[in-house]
Design a protein around this motif. Structure first.
Motif, PDB file in Angstrom:
ATOM      1  N   GLN A   2       0.837  -1.187   0.000  1.00 15.05           N
ATOM      2  CA  GLN A   2       0.000   0.000   0.000  1.00 15.05           C
ATOM      3  C   GLN A   2       0.872   1.237   0.000  1.00 15.05           C
ATOM      4  O   GLN A   2       1.816   1.357   0.761  1.00 15.05           O
ATOM      5  N   GLN A  33      -3.897  12.641  -5.857  1.00 17.33           N
ATOM      6  CA  GLN A  33      -5.282  12.950  -6.185  1.00 17.33           C
ATOM      7  C   GLN A  33      -6.191  12.514  -5.042  1.00 17.33           C
ATOM      8  O   GLN A  33      -5.878  11.573  -4.314  1.00 17.33           O
ATOM      9  N   TYR A  35     -10.225  11.327  -4.264  1.00 13.88           N
ATOM     10  CA  TYR A  35     -11.447  10.825  -4.853  1.00 13.88           C
ATOM     11  C   TYR A  35     -12.501  10.632  -3.765  1.00 13.88           C
ATOM     12  O   TYR A  35     -12.169  10.374  -2.599  1.00 13.88           O
ATOM     13  N   PHE A  88     -10.727   8.927  -0.673  1.00 12.52           N
ATOM     14  CA  PHE A  88      -9.480   8.215  -0.912  1.00 12.52           C
ATOM     15  C   PHE A  88      -8.439   9.161  -1.492  1.00 12.52           C
ATOM     16  O   PHE A  88      -8.754   9.968  -2.374  1.00 12.52           O
ATOM     17  N   ASP A  92       0.441   9.075  -7.708  1.00 18.34           N
ATOM     18  CA  ASP A  92       1.084   8.712  -8.971  1.00 18.34           C
ATOM     19  C   ASP A  92       2.586   8.712  -8.720  1.00 18.34           C
ATOM     20  O   ASP A  92       3.176   9.755  -8.499  1.00 18.34           O
ATOM     21  N   LEU A  99      -2.133   4.698 -10.589  1.00 21.74           N
ATOM     22  CA  LEU A  99      -2.465   5.314  -9.313  1.00 21.74           C
ATOM     23  C   LEU A  99      -2.502   4.242  -8.241  1.00 21.74           C
ATOM     24  O   LEU A  99      -3.028   3.154  -8.462  1.00 21.74           O
ATOM     25  N   PHE A 101      -3.959   3.664  -4.506  1.00 24.75           N
ATOM     26  CA  PHE A 101      -4.950   4.257  -3.616  1.00 24.75           C
ATOM     27  C   PHE A 101      -4.640   3.978  -2.150  1.00 24.75           C
ATOM     28  O   PHE A 101      -4.090   2.937  -1.794  1.00 24.75           O
TER      29      PHE A 101
END
Lengths: 111, 115
Positions: A2, A33, A35, A88, A92, A99, A101
């Motif tokens: 992760q 990013q 989300y 989330f 990158d 990506l 997460f």
């Protein structure tokens, strides 16, 4: 393994309060990013911040990035019940538009 | 109009069966992806295609085979389904594959339950 870990795992606030979620990552990044995922739905892109940026705003959202600490935060101001969702972060790290997460923060905004 | 669509939305099947999930995007994007989200909501990339060519292939059992007939479609075929394959599978797309990861647009997900 992760890349991103978020805290808190769960957050419950009252409508009108601000919500802050944090994301920590392990390796250097090109961009990060955020989300949102509503229950039973797909993910929706909120905001992208590049590695050479420190802060970005979009409406009620404010994202900060500290590459020296390898961390980012998402602030939602004046929260609404409709903001209830999982949030989330995704990093990158280069290599083919991939990506990675984070673990997500479940936000509940109560009336 | 739905930007990224997946079918079916729900899929309940027996262990050992073979099944396919279809994905289509009408955004004109060059890159498409398959992700798996487990029961703890952990989202992990499985495959990525750019203009019908495989560019990301994570450590996924070879029972999973993606197929991209054209750049608007990316299907996922799963052979010999196992209980551990139960998850939500998301398709996504983005503009291109150069210069770093861009915004990705996700489909609504396919909820697969293997009994």
């Amino acid at each position: 393994s992760q890349q991103g870990e978020e805290d808190p795992q769960a957050l419950s606030i009252q409508e009108g309060e601000n919500a802050t979620m944090n994301c920590s990552y392990k390796t250097s990044i090109n961009n990060l990013q955020w989300y949102r995922q509503n229950s039973g739905r797909g993910l929706v892109h909120l905001i992208l911040i590049r590695s050479n940026e420190r802060e970005k705003h979009s409406g009620r959202l404010r994202v900060t990035l500290d590459t020296s600490k390898k961390s980012s935060s998402l602030l939602i101001t004046a929260s609404r019940a409709a903001d209830t969702a999982s949030y989330f972060c995704a990093t990158d790290t280069g290599g083919g538009n991939k990506l990675t997460f984070g673990t997500g923060t479940q936000l509940k905004v109560e009336l | 109009d739905t930007a990224v669509s997946q079918t079916p939305k729900y899929l309940v099947t027996q262990m050992g069966n073979d099944k396919s999930i279809k994905c289509e995007q009408n955004l004109g994007h060059d890159t498409m992806y398959w992700y798996k989200q487990d029961s703890k909501k952990f989202l992990k990339i499985m495959f990525s295609y750019n203009n019908k060519e495989l560019i990301i292939n994570e450590t996924v059992p070879n029972r999973f085979s993606p197929k991209s007939p054209d750049k608007a479609h990316l299907n996922l075929h799963i052979n010999s389904l196992e209980l551990g394959d139960s998850a939500v599978y998301f398709c996504a797309s983005s503009q291109g594959a150069s210069g770093g990861a861009e915004t990705q647009y996700f489909g609504p997900g396919t909820r697969l339950l293997v009994l």
